[in-house]
Scaffold this active site. Structure first.
Site, PDB file in Angstrom:
ATOM      1  N   ASP A  52       0.828  -1.017   0.053  1.00 19.43           N
ATOM      2  CA  ASP A  52      -0.111   0.011  -0.157  1.00 19.43           C
ATOM      3  C   ASP A  52       0.849   1.331  -0.065  1.00 19.43           C
ATOM      4  OD1 ASP A  52      -1.786   2.106   0.385  1.00 19.43           O
ATOM      5  OD2 ASP A  52      -2.645   1.239   2.381  1.00 19.43           O
ATOM      6  N   GLU A 131      30.738  11.655   5.010  1.00 19.71           N
ATOM      7  CA  GLU A 131      31.493  11.646   6.180  1.00 19.71           C
ATOM      8  C   GLU A 131      30.251  12.220   7.128  1.00 19.71           C
ATOM      9  OE1 GLU A 131      35.208  13.571   7.083  1.00 19.71           O
ATOM     10  OE2 GLU A 131      35.316  14.088   4.928  1.00 19.71           O
ATOM     11  N   GLU A 133      28.424  12.553  10.617  1.00 18.77           N
ATOM     12  CA  GLU A 133      28.515  12.920  11.995  1.00 18.77           C
ATOM     13  C   GLU A 133      27.274  12.833  12.805  1.00 18.77           C
ATOM     14  OE1 GLU A 133      32.083  16.432  11.615  1.00 18.77           O
ATOM     15  OE2 GLU A 133      30.008  16.797  11.556  1.00 18.77           O
ATOM     16  N   GLU A 214      34.060  13.487  17.678  1.00 16.18           N
ATOM     17  CA  GLU A 214      34.107  14.819  17.024  1.00 16.18           C
ATOM     18  C   GLU A 214      34.136  16.076  18.050  1.00 16.18           C
ATOM     19  OE1 GLU A 214      34.383  16.436  14.491  1.00 16.18           O
ATOM     20  OE2 GLU A 214      34.459  15.049  12.939  1.00 16.18           O
ATOM     21  N   GLU A 221      31.946  10.128  14.982  1.00 20.43           N
ATOM     22  CA  GLU A 221      32.084   9.889  13.342  1.00 20.43           C
ATOM     23  C   GLU A 221      32.528   8.677  13.061  1.00 20.43           C
ATOM     24  OE1 GLU A 221      34.049  11.534   9.610  1.00 20.43           O
ATOM     25  OE2 GLU A 221      33.677  13.154  10.674  1.00 20.43           O
ATOM     26  N   HIS A 270      29.827  15.650   5.436  1.00 16.02           N
ATOM     27  CA  HIS A 270      30.685  16.307   4.356  1.00 16.02           C
ATOM     28  C   HIS A 270      30.757  14.982   3.034  1.00 16.02           C
ATOM     29  CE1 HIS A 270      33.092  18.429   7.489  1.00 16.02           C
ATOM     30  NE2 HIS A 270      32.043  19.132   7.163  1.00 16.02           N
ATOM     31  N   ARG A 340      39.207  24.954   5.348  1.00 17.26           N
ATOM     32  CA  ARG A 340      38.118  24.357   5.695  1.00 17.26           C
ATOM     33  C   ARG A 340      36.835  25.150   5.932  1.00 17.26           C
ATOM     34  NH1 ARG A 340      39.086  18.945   7.108  1.00 17.26           N
ATOM     35  NH2 ARG A 340      41.210  18.255   7.013  1.00 17.26           N
ATOM     36  N   GLU A 358      35.299  17.812  -2.035  1.00 15.26           N
ATOM     37  CA  GLU A 358      34.301  17.693  -0.890  1.00 15.26           C
ATOM     38  C   GLU A 358      33.375  18.645  -0.688  1.00 15.26           C
ATOM     39  OE1 GLU A 358      35.225  17.665   4.250  1.00 15.26           O
ATOM     40  OE2 GLU A 358      36.808  17.843   2.611  1.00 15.26           O
ATOM     41  N   ARG A 360      31.267  20.618   1.953  1.00 19.63           N
ATOM     42  CA  ARG A 360      30.980  20.286   3.339  1.00 19.63           C
ATOM     43  C   ARG A 360      29.558  20.851   3.901  1.00 19.63           C
ATOM     44  NH1 ARG A 360      35.809  19.883   5.607  1.00 19.63           N
ATOM     45  NH2 ARG A 360      35.349  21.309   7.455  1.00 19.63           N
TER      46      ARG A 360
END
Length: 469
Positions: A52, A131, A133, A214, A221, A270, A340, A358, A360
């Site tokens: 359903d 990645e 967390e 972390e 993580e 990330h 970063r 990457e 983020r």
């Protein structure tokens, strides 16, 4: 033998009692239907079973509810948390009237994105490495009622527990705010819990390489390494399932909410992406940081469409309590190999095979199938239209003068803005019928309900600021 015969042989050889058919709803929650193993034959495994669809939010109306759960037999898992042997099989959703993939099924959207990549000739494989967390707590209480609402959380690691009385005494070893990255035990109290999470995933066949604490207290993580797009989205669902189940077994509770604690770092996901063709990494080249021009165009596409992407990569109202300018969140739409603080980072790697991008800003509340597919489609749009991202920004973006900082674009500041952005910018998602307009509209309807509920609910902060005015 056919794949169905292989699965039936496994059921017999390993004395499987249950076959758990799992699928992912539009919001990203894993759902399941458990079948007695003895009733599963080749027809059921190859053709699927009816269910359903009207009971799944954002899918069918009650008058057209019949849908097919079609097992994908390419990979199966034994559920380590079942009291009796259970085989887990991911399923796609099929329209019974046509036999076609259902346009609102997230997993088939991800499959269509991989097919679209191949059709462009740009590449034949996309690899994704997330990645994710999460937080673990000892106690969580919340309510949302007519006469009031609120929440309370507690964990042995929280800095506020330094003066709390415990049976047997307070040992005093715990991270301070933003102090969790990453001292050894006993400050890190969850080494064994995380190790069991990783070992469980390894036993299930997932590629994992590490685990660690972390930055925030009670934040963690696990290292899930890369795979192809659909494969990684499947694994991300297992990752979250294992985290929740192992935490529960230890008397703790896990959450992937991006910002459950005001005064500490939030949780992200990330997401690393690379495109390959004929066994060669297409993101390696002689441009900035050893990237190819194609890779720069990919970055340009993601930056251009980032606000629309936020509806899929950061799909909750809580997501935007993490994505706040002036803190360490990756809100600035810039790219860098060193920085970063940029929302797009070029990780250091030795050799062409390590070249990837990457992103983020995503968080793990995202439906992984829709998140990764949308990122891919934005990047491909950048390649197809040669959207260059401009100059890299290698200086600390948080230290920019206000006037210069104002020139750097940002991700959305709210889910409302993200949904409005998606409504205005979604043509790139419709290429190759990867996403459909109907799917996007139904997804937004679900998310607007969350926006309205949050925006119309008074919160304790407002009482603190305004009650005595």
């Amino acid at each position: 033998m056919s794949k169905a015969k292989d699965v039936l042989k496994k059921i017999k050889d390993e004395e499987i009692e249950w076959v758990d058919l799992r699928f992912t709803d539009p919001k990203g929650k894993w759902q399941h239907l458990t079948m007695v193993a003895g009733v599963m034959g080749e027809d059921e495994l190859e053709d699927g079973l009816m269910f359903d669809g009207s009971s799944i939010a954002g899918w069918k109306a009650i008058n057209e509810s019949d849908m097919i759960l079609k097992p994908d037999l390419s990979e199966t898992w034994i559920d380590p948390f079942s009291a009796t042997p259970m085989l887990v099989i991911n399923c796609d959703i099929v329209e019974p009237s046509t036999g076609d993939w259902y346009s609102r099924d997230p997993r088939t959207t991800a499959k269509r994105s991989e097919a679209y990549l191949k059709s462009t000739g740009i590449g034949d494989t996309v690899y994704v490495g997330p990645e994710a967390e999460f937080f673990m707590f000892d106690d969580v209480r919340f309510e949302d009622g007519y006469a009031g609402s609120g929440f309370a959380i507690d964990d042995i690691e929280l800095p506020g527990n330094t003066s709390k009385e415990y049976d047997g005494g307070n040992m005093g070893h715990r991270p301070r705010a933003k102090g969790g990255y990453f001292p050894v035990a006993p400050v890190d109290s969850a080494v064994d819990i995380r190790a069991e999470m990783v070992s469980t995933m390894l036993e299930m066949g997932l590629p994992c390489d590490k685990h660690h604490h972390e930055v925030a207290a009670a934040q963690h993580e696990l290292g899930l390494t890369f795979g192809t797009l659909v494969q990684t989205a499947d694994r991300m669902q297992i990752y979250k399932y294992v985290v929740h189940q192992v935490a529960h077994a230890y008397g703790k509770t896990a959450t992937f909410m991006p910002k459950p604690i005001k005064a500490d770092n939030g949780s992200g996901m990330h997401t690393h992406i690379s495109i390959w063709k004929d066994g060669k990494p297409m993101f390696a080249g002689n441009e900035y940081a050893g990237l190819s021009e194609m890779c720069l165009y990919f970055i340009g596409g993601v930056i251009k469409h980032a606000k629309a992407l936020n509806a899929f990569t950061n799909p909750t109202t809580n997501s935007y309590k993490r994505l706040v300018p002036g803190f360490e969140a990756p809100v600035l739409l810039a790219y860098s190999a060193r920085n970063r603080s940029a929302s797009c980072r070029i990780p250091y790697g030795t050799g062409d095979k390590a070249k990837r991008v990457e992103f983020r800003f995503p968080d793990a509340m995202a439906n992984p199938y829709l998140c990764y597919a949308a990122l891919l489609m934005a990047g491909l749009d950048g390649i197809e239209n040669k959207i260059h991202p401009g100059e890299a920004m290698d200086k600390n973006l948080y230290d920019l003068p206000p006037a210069e900082l104002a020139q750097v674009p940002t991700v959305c500041g709210s889910l409302r803005e993200a949904l409005d952005s998606l409504a205005a910018d979604h043509e790139f998602l419709l290429k190759g019928d990867v996403f459909t307009k109907d799917q996007i509209e139904s997804y937004c309807e679900l998310k607007w309900e969350e926006v309205i509920r949050t925006e119309t609910t008074p919160c304790p902060v407002e009482f603190d600021m305004y009650y005595s005015m």
